[in-house]
Write an enzyme that holds these catalytic residues in place. Structure first.
Site, PDB file in Angstrom:
ATOM      1  N   CYS A 140      38.369  26.953  -6.126  1.00  0.00           N
ATOM      2  CA  CYS A 140      39.493  27.812  -6.512  1.00  0.00           C
ATOM      3  C   CYS A 140      39.790  27.670  -7.997  1.00  0.00           C
ATOM      4  CB  CYS A 140      40.720  27.468  -5.682  1.00  0.00           C
ATOM      5  SG  CYS A 140      42.151  28.478  -6.097  1.00  0.00           S
ATOM      6  N   CYS A 143      43.488  27.707  -8.905  1.00  0.00           N
ATOM      7  CA  CYS A 143      44.191  26.451  -8.603  1.00  0.00           C
ATOM      8  C   CYS A 143      43.833  25.366  -9.621  1.00  0.00           C
ATOM      9  CB  CYS A 143      43.815  25.912  -7.224  1.00  0.00           C
ATOM     10  SG  CYS A 143      43.720  27.141  -5.930  1.00  0.00           S
ATOM     11  N   ASP A 144      42.561  25.251  -9.946  1.00  0.00           N
ATOM     12  CA  ASP A 144      42.091  24.057 -10.655  1.00  0.00           C
ATOM     13  C   ASP A 144      41.585  24.297 -12.079  1.00  0.00           C
ATOM     14  OD1 ASP A 144      42.647  22.512  -8.394  1.00  0.00           O
ATOM     15  OD2 ASP A 144      40.729  23.013  -7.490  1.00  0.00           O
TER      16      ASP A 144
END
Ligand code: NDP
Length: 317
Positions: A140, A143-144
């Site tokens: 992701c 997300c990261d």
């Protein structure tokens, strides 16, 4: 098979942000929800380290801690949270039948499906090792990606997700190397052109991941094989992103619910309703576009509100 059938008003399947948010709303609306956690209690977020983009956590929070808080919040209002895996359903009658762990039969007036989707991984031992360690493997970028600012990363995949994520990463990272296993993209032309035009994205066609390299703690590079020449090249990178698709966890519903060609549940536009009265869907099981904890939570809320209105309209009859 158990010979006692349990009757419940509201059954929630799945324990990610969608399921717990549905539970919080359903419990506060006196719907006495029973929630089955499934195989991965807490859902996909439990494999994420730091969550920095969920509003309300200015300092960030780890995925597992966030799921414990959501669980506590759902419990506080009386949600009955249970271990167990829903293995079969029968939605052919007005009372919805659900089997847990193949044996326990439950009849529910309302079912909220929040079973999520699972990111696909390559399955290489080195990939899995650094994924488990939280050492630089992610599925992701949104997300990261932030953790790799000004660093060099590698992303695998050639679909719309890979292109979108590579483009997202290119705004944060010094360099993004994209590994495409064939000599062409699967993604739409517009997305393909976007990555091709981005200066700090290098596209390697006919290229496959041989091994994710690391120092035992974190990723340091990727060994890439050209599948035409068998030539091996080491690419330095601190992050390894996998964007080769997701699989929605919806197999048990396919005989009853309308699914798209990938298996995502089709909800009625602007609502959480499925094609079956009294069965609602929230979170990634119906969302291949956004796939964020906050959007999953939002649709969990929608599902509980839709369910409450459905029950109220039935009681008026
Ligand atoms: P897709 O299934 O479309 O693409 C998966 C990609 O991963 C393919 O290019 C495939 O390669 C590659 N792949 C699969 N397995 C491997 C492997 N083992 N090694 C290397 N590469 C591999 O998934 P997406 O998640 O990209 O998209 C899912 C759906 O969501 C699509 O319909 C897409 O259009 C849509 N979507 C739309 C967006 C938008 O419009 N903004 C954004 C994101 C997704 P190959 O091509 O060789 O099979």
């Amino acid at each position: 098979m158990s010979d006692t059938i349990e009757k419940v008003k509201c059954l929630i399947i799945g324990s990610g942000p969608a399921g717990y948010t549905a539970a919080i709303y359903a419990a506060r609306a006196n719907m006495s929800p029973v929630l089955y956690q499934g195989m991965q209690p807490g859902g996909q977020l439990t494999t994420t380290n730091e969550v920095e983009n969920f509003p309300g956590y200015p300092e960030g929070i780890t995925g597992p801690d966030m799921m414990i808080q959501l669980q506590d919040q759902a419990k506080r209002f009386g949600t009955d949270i249970r271990d167990g895996w829903v293995t079969k359903v029968d939605f052919s009658e007005s009372i919805h039948k659900i089997w847990v762990n193949e044996t326990q039969e439950i009849h529910a007036e309302i079912v909220i499906i929040s079973t999520g989707a699972s990111a696909k991984y390559l399955g290489l031992p080195s990939e899995q090792k650094y994924l488990q360690l939280g050492g630089g493997v992610s599925a992701c970028a949104v997300c990261d990606g932030f953790f790799y600012r000004n660093q060099e990363v590698v992303i695998v995949g050639a679909g719309d997700s890979a292109c979108e994520e590579a483009h997202y990463l290119s705004k944060l990272c010094k360099k993004v190397t994209m590994l495409v296993r064939r000599d062409e993209f699967r993604a739409s032309k517009i997305m393909t052109n976007r990555v091709k035009k981005t200066e700090n994205i290098e596209i390697l066609f006919n290229s496959e991941t041989e091994e994710v390299l690391g120092d035992g703690q974190v990723v340091t590079g990727v060994m890439v094989k050209n599948n035409q020449t068998n030539e091996l090249t080491e690419i330095p990178a601190t992050g390894f992103f996998v964007a080769i698709g997701h699989k929605p966890n919806t197999d048990i519903f396919k005989s009853f619910l309308d699914l798209d060609e990938t298996g995502y549940i089709i909800n009625k536009p602007g609502s959480s309703k499925t094609n079956i009265d009294g069965v609602f869907v929230s979170g990634d099981a119906a969302d291949h576009v956004y796939r964020q904890a906050i959007t999953a939570a939002g649709t969990g809320c929608m599902a509980a509100l839709d369910a409450e209105r459905y029950l109220a309209s039935k009681e008026e009859l």
